[in-house]
Design an enzyme around this catalytic site. Sequence first.
Site, PDB file in Angstrom:
ATOM      1  CG  ASN A  72      94.204  14.749 -37.873  1.00  0.00           C
ATOM      2  OD1 ASN A  72      94.415  13.691 -37.379  1.00  0.00           O
ATOM      3  ND2 ASN A  72      93.064  14.916 -38.399  1.00  0.00           N
ATOM      4  CG  HIS A  79      99.678  21.716 -37.087  1.00  0.00           C
ATOM      5  ND1 HIS A  79      99.706  23.111 -36.668  1.00  0.00           N
ATOM      6  CD2 HIS A  79      98.217  21.531 -37.260  1.00  0.00           C
ATOM      7  CE1 HIS A  79      98.519  23.562 -36.584  1.00  0.00           C
ATOM      8  NE2 HIS A  79      97.507  22.597 -37.251  1.00  0.00           N
ATOM      9  CG  ASP A 137      95.546  22.672 -34.653  1.00  0.00           C
ATOM     10  OD1 ASP A 137      94.741  23.128 -35.832  1.00  0.00           O
ATOM     11  OD2 ASP A 137      95.298  21.468 -34.729  1.00  0.00           O
ATOM     12  CG  HIS A 175      85.872  19.361 -32.835  1.00  0.00           C
ATOM     13  ND1 HIS A 175      85.461  19.776 -34.023  1.00  0.00           N
ATOM     14  CD2 HIS A 175      87.052  18.980 -32.871  1.00  0.00           C
ATOM     15  CE1 HIS A 175      86.279  19.619 -34.857  1.00  0.00           C
ATOM     16  NE2 HIS A 175      87.458  19.259 -34.369  1.00  0.00           N
TER      17      HIS A 175
END
Length: 218
Positions: free
Chosen positions: A55, A12, A82, A86
């Site tokens: 994040n 990331h 990633d 949700h």
Amino acid sequence: AKEYGSRLHVAHLSTERELELFEAGNPLITAEACVAHLLFTDKDYARLGTRIKCNPAIKTEADRAALRRALADGRITTVATDHAPHRLRDKVGGCVKAASGMPMLQYSLVSMLELVDEGVLTIERMVELMAHQPALLFRVAQRGFLRKGYQADIVIVKPHSPWTVTKDVIQSKCKWSPMEGHEYQWQVEQTFCNGHLIYNKGAFDAAYRGEELTYDKR
């Protein structure tokens, strides 16, 4: 890692400053970028708000440009999604309360092909980042390459085939996407897993199940 010769993979990456710590061609120290950080900038918050909260956070245009350059020059070794599906109701409440992450798996390949069309990287380099390098990095046996004796995990794509992301085409159970309204120029036609056709122009073989991964012991 440099001092002790340790193996280090950093996930990331999102800033130009981080990239200054990496160099191309070092097999012990490698880096990954997420699709979202290659697509969005902090200017997109005004339009998408917490839908692109993740994040680490989406950064500036300069950071995105640096990440894109690193795809081609070798400082980025792999590209990931990633993926975080949700529920939309969990993505509200402002930057403090909204859940971090977004559903990006469905759009990873077509987004990267879009960067190929823009001249950010070659299609050969894209295949390295999304297929070859992940298999090598994690020592996944007999996958990640089109080779005799390897598992036939293959995606067939069609260029110059525009389609728009709408709710009815979203495959994730959360049924929303930060890419809604975006028009892609590449279409995924078919997907094979272990040589089995599991996706064919909108139709799925829901009865098929995958196989356990195996790993090289070297």
